[in-house]
Design a protein around this motif. Structure first.
Motif, PDB file in Angstrom:
ATOM      1  N   ALA A  22      26.466  37.438  30.743  1.00 27.74           N
ATOM      2  CA  ALA A  22      27.703  38.026  30.221  1.00 27.74           C
ATOM      3  C   ALA A  22      28.766  38.100  31.318  1.00 27.74           C
ATOM      4  CB  ALA A  22      27.431  39.410  29.644  1.00 27.74           C
ATOM      5  N   ARG A  23      28.384  38.498  32.516  1.00 21.55           N
ATOM      6  CA  ARG A  23      29.324  38.567  33.639  1.00 21.55           C
ATOM      7  C   ARG A  23      29.914  37.191  33.925  1.00 21.55           C
ATOM      8  NH1 ARG A  23      29.375  43.195  36.270  1.00 21.55           N
ATOM      9  NH2 ARG A  23      30.278  42.365  38.170  1.00 21.55           N
ATOM     10  N   THR A  24      29.068  36.179  33.952  1.00 18.67           N
ATOM     11  CA  THR A  24      29.524  34.814  34.209  1.00 18.67           C
ATOM     12  C   THR A  24      30.511  34.364  33.136  1.00 18.67           C
ATOM     13  OG1 THR A  24      27.445  34.292  35.323  1.00 18.67           O
ATOM     14  CG2 THR A  24      28.754  32.429  34.525  1.00 18.67           C
ATOM     15  N   ARG A  25      30.186  34.643  31.876  1.00 16.19           N
ATOM     16  CA  ARG A  25      31.067  34.257  30.766  1.00 16.19           C
ATOM     17  C   ARG A  25      32.408  34.989  30.852  1.00 16.19           C
ATOM     18  NH1 ARG A  25      30.222  36.533  25.399  1.00 16.19           N
ATOM     19  NH2 ARG A  25      28.184  37.053  26.260  1.00 16.19           N
ATOM     20  N   LEU A  26      32.368  36.300  31.112  1.00 18.69           N
ATOM     21  CA  LEU A  26      33.616  37.076  31.212  1.00 18.69           C
ATOM     22  C   LEU A  26      34.482  36.569  32.362  1.00 18.69           C
ATOM     23  CD1 LEU A  26      32.311  40.681  30.515  1.00 18.69           C
ATOM     24  CD2 LEU A  26      33.897  39.367  29.095  1.00 18.69           C
ATOM     25  N   LEU A  27      33.881  36.301  33.494  1.00 17.15           N
ATOM     26  CA  LEU A  27      34.651  35.799  34.636  1.00 17.15           C
ATOM     27  C   LEU A  27      35.249  34.423  34.340  1.00 17.15           C
ATOM     28  CD1 LEU A  27      32.407  37.000  37.597  1.00 17.15           C
ATOM     29  CD2 LEU A  27      34.701  37.826  36.980  1.00 17.15           C
ATOM     30  N   ALA A  28      34.506  33.570  33.634  1.00 18.94           N
ATOM     31  CA  ALA A  28      35.016  32.241  33.290  1.00 18.94           C
ATOM     32  C   ALA A  28      36.208  32.322  32.342  1.00 18.94           C
ATOM     33  CB  ALA A  28      33.901  31.406  32.667  1.00 18.94           C
ATOM     34  N   GLU A  29      36.250  33.370  31.517  1.00 17.81           N
ATOM     35  CA  GLU A  29      37.311  33.525  30.519  1.00 17.81           C
ATOM     36  C   GLU A  29      38.393  34.524  30.949  1.00 17.81           C
ATOM     37  OE1 GLU A  29      35.224  34.685  26.995  1.00 17.81           O
ATOM     38  OE2 GLU A  29      34.152  32.779  26.853  1.00 17.81           O
ATOM     39  N   GLU A  43      42.761  41.498  14.298  1.00 22.30           N
ATOM     40  CA  GLU A  43      41.482  41.078  14.873  1.00 22.30           C
ATOM     41  C   GLU A  43      41.217  41.718  16.224  1.00 22.30           C
ATOM     42  OE1 GLU A  43      44.052  38.684  14.389  1.00 22.30           O
ATOM     43  OE2 GLU A  43      43.503  38.592  12.282  1.00 22.30           O
ATOM     44  N   GLY A  44      42.253  42.186  16.874  1.00 26.71           N
ATOM     45  CA  GLY A  44      42.116  42.785  18.186  1.00 26.71           C
ATOM     46  C   GLY A  44      42.350  41.785  19.292  1.00 26.71           C
ATOM     47  N   SER A  45      42.919  42.259  20.354  1.00 21.60           N
ATOM     48  CA  SER A  45      43.241  41.448  21.515  1.00 21.60           C
ATOM     49  C   SER A  45      42.606  42.121  22.731  1.00 21.60           C
ATOM     50  CB  SER A  45      44.764  41.376  21.655  1.00 21.60           C
ATOM     51  OG  SER A  45      45.141  40.659  22.781  1.00 21.60           O
ATOM     52  N   LEU A  46      41.751  41.386  23.432  1.00 23.26           N
ATOM     53  CA  LEU A  46      40.984  41.922  24.553  1.00 23.26           C
ATOM     54  C   LEU A  46      41.610  41.542  25.888  1.00 23.26           C
ATOM     55  CD1 LEU A  46      38.370  43.197  25.777  1.00 23.26           C
ATOM     56  CD2 LEU A  46      37.306  40.934  25.514  1.00 23.26           C
ATOM     57  N   ALA A  47      41.694  42.515  26.792  1.00 21.24           N
ATOM     58  CA  ALA A  47      42.175  42.259  28.149  1.00 21.24           C
ATOM     59  C   ALA A  47      41.257  42.954  29.150  1.00 21.24           C
ATOM     60  CB  ALA A  47      43.600  42.759  28.328  1.00 21.24           C
ATOM     61  N   TYR A  48      41.049  42.273  30.282  1.00 20.45           N
ATOM     62  CA  TYR A  48      40.268  42.823  31.394  1.00 20.45           C
ATOM     63  C   TYR A  48      40.600  42.003  32.633  1.00 20.45           C
ATOM     64  CZ  TYR A  48      37.263  38.842  30.269  1.00 20.45           C
ATOM     65  OH  TYR A  48      36.786  37.581  30.007  1.00 20.45           O
ATOM     66  N   ASP A  49      40.206  42.509  33.791  1.00 16.22           N
ATOM     67  CA  ASP A  49      40.444  41.733  35.010  1.00 16.22           C
ATOM     68  C   ASP A  49      39.108  41.351  35.644  1.00 16.22           C
ATOM     69  OD1 ASP A  49      39.510  43.930  36.488  1.00 16.22           O
ATOM     70  OD2 ASP A  49      41.514  44.676  36.883  1.00 16.22           O
ATOM     71  N   ARG A  50      39.199  40.618  36.723  1.00 13.52           N
ATOM     72  CA  ARG A  50      38.000  40.068  37.360  1.00 13.52           C
ATOM     73  C   ARG A  50      37.081  41.124  37.988  1.00 13.52           C
ATOM     74  NH1 ARG A  50      37.673  34.863  37.416  1.00 13.52           N
ATOM     75  NH2 ARG A  50      39.469  33.606  36.866  1.00 13.52           N
ATOM     76  N   SER A  51      37.552  42.346  38.142  1.00 12.39           N
ATOM     77  CA  SER A  51      36.678  43.388  38.684  1.00 12.39           C
ATOM     78  C   SER A  51      35.571  43.768  37.700  1.00 12.39           C
ATOM     79  CB  SER A  51      37.497  44.635  39.040  1.00 12.39           C
ATOM     80  OG  SER A  51      37.954  45.277  37.857  1.00 12.39           O
ATOM     81  N   LEU A  52      35.785  43.464  36.437  1.00 14.49           N
ATOM     82  CA  LEU A  52      34.840  43.780  35.364  1.00 14.49           C
ATOM     83  C   LEU A  52      34.425  45.247  35.385  1.00 14.49           C
ATOM     84  CD1 LEU A  52      32.556  40.601  35.214  1.00 14.49           C
ATOM     85  CD2 LEU A  52      34.630  41.119  33.926  1.00 14.49           C
ATOM     86  N   THR A  53      35.409  46.106  35.579  1.00 16.56           N
ATOM     87  CA  THR A  53      35.122  47.533  35.518  1.00 16.56           C
ATOM     88  C   THR A  53      35.517  48.116  34.167  1.00 16.56           C
ATOM     89  OG1 THR A  53      37.235  48.008  36.576  1.00 16.56           O
ATOM     90  CG2 THR A  53      35.304  47.950  37.999  1.00 16.56           C
ATOM     91  N   SER A  54      36.672  47.735  33.658  1.00 13.54           N
ATOM     92  CA  SER A  54      37.128  48.287  32.388  1.00 13.54           C
ATOM     93  C   SER A  54      37.814  47.206  31.555  1.00 13.54           C
ATOM     94  CB  SER A  54      38.086  49.452  32.634  1.00 13.54           C
ATOM     95  OG  SER A  54      39.217  49.007  33.342  1.00 13.54           O
ATOM     96  N   PHE A  55      38.084  47.559  30.297  1.00  7.52           N
ATOM     97  CA  PHE A  55      38.733  46.626  29.384  1.00  7.52           C
ATOM     98  C   PHE A  55      39.621  47.401  28.418  1.00  7.52           C
ATOM     99  CE2 PHE A  55      34.682  47.854  27.577  1.00  7.52           C
ATOM    100  CZ  PHE A  55      35.025  48.236  26.288  1.00  7.52           C
ATOM    101  N   THR A  56      40.481  46.676  27.737  1.00  8.45           N
ATOM    102  CA  THR A  56      41.381  47.237  26.735  1.00  8.45           C
ATOM    103  C   THR A  56      41.424  46.303  25.534  1.00  8.45           C
ATOM    104  OG1 THR A  56      42.785  48.219  28.439  1.00  8.45           O
ATOM    105  CG2 THR A  56      43.768  47.941  26.276  1.00  8.45           C
ATOM    106  N   TYR A  57      41.358  46.886  24.362  1.00  7.97           N
ATOM    107  CA  TYR A  57      41.607  46.158  23.119  1.00  7.97           C
ATOM    108  C   TYR A  57      42.885  46.720  22.520  1.00  7.97           C
ATOM    109  CZ  TYR A  57      37.299  43.560  22.028  1.00  7.97           C
ATOM    110  OH  TYR A  57      36.272  42.648  21.998  1.00  7.97           O
ATOM    111  N   ARG A  58      43.669  45.859  21.897  1.00  3.95           N
ATOM    112  CA  ARG A  58      44.831  46.303  21.131  1.00  3.95           C
ATOM    113  C   ARG A  58      44.654  45.844  19.693  1.00  3.95           C
ATOM    114  NH1 ARG A  58      50.232  45.936  24.921  1.00  3.95           N
ATOM    115  NH2 ARG A  58      49.384  47.248  26.568  1.00  3.95           N
ATOM    116  N   TYR A  59      44.848  46.774  18.771  1.00  4.07           N
ATOM    117  CA  TYR A  59      44.695  46.492  17.349  1.00  4.07           C
ATOM    118  C   TYR A  59      45.931  46.931  16.572  1.00  4.07           C
ATOM    119  CZ  TYR A  59      39.683  45.731  17.900  1.00  4.07           C
ATOM    120  OH  TYR A  59      38.458  45.233  18.275  1.00  4.07           O
ATOM    121  N   ALA A  60      46.224  46.194  15.516  1.00  3.84           N
ATOM    122  CA  ALA A  60      47.172  46.621  14.492  1.00  3.84           C
ATOM    123  C   ALA A  60      46.309  47.020  13.305  1.00  3.84           C
ATOM    124  CB  ALA A  60      48.112  45.489  14.115  1.00  3.84           C
TER     125      ALA A  60
END
Length: 111
Positions: A22-29, A43-60
């Motif tokens: 999962a870490r490898t896949r997240l870093l690749a994307e 559907e939601g929009s996902l954002a995160y950075d390469r530190s892989l500490t936290s993430f954000t989804y945005r939904y309507a």
């Protein structure tokens, strides 16, 4: 007859117990999930950075106005939970904030 409102919901969480795969896949994307790609979508929009500490989804979210922002936030958290589970991504601490676009006051500058 119930009135529906549109809500913008931000769901935040932290990655937890990610497998090496999962870490490898997240870093690749990661470049496809930066802040510039964030949109409020059903559907939601996902954002995160390469530190892989936290993430954000945005939904309507479109929901019954009588249920309010709390229900819209709960619906978005449920969608995020399902998306993360389906992708096999470990996480914890989901929390959200919602804004009702139909009642939001817009202050316009006077000339």
């Amino acid at each position: 007859m119930a009135t529906e409102h549109t809500y913008r919901v931000i769901v935040r969480g932290t990655w937890d117990g990610l497998t090496e795969e999962a870490r490898t896949r997240l870093l690749a994307e990661a470049d496809d999930h930066g802040l510039a790609q964030l949109r409020f979508t059903p559907e939601g929009s996902l954002a995160y950075d390469r530190s892989l500490t936290s993430f954000t989804y945005r939904y309507a979210v479109v929901s019954d106005a009588a249920d309010g922002e709390e229900m819209a936030a709960a619906l978005a958290e449920e969608k995020a939970e399902q998306a993360l589970r389906a992708a096999g991504l470990g996480h914890r601490g989901l929390r959200s904030s919602a804004t009702d676009l139909d009642t939001m006051k817009v202050n316009r500058k006077r000339r």
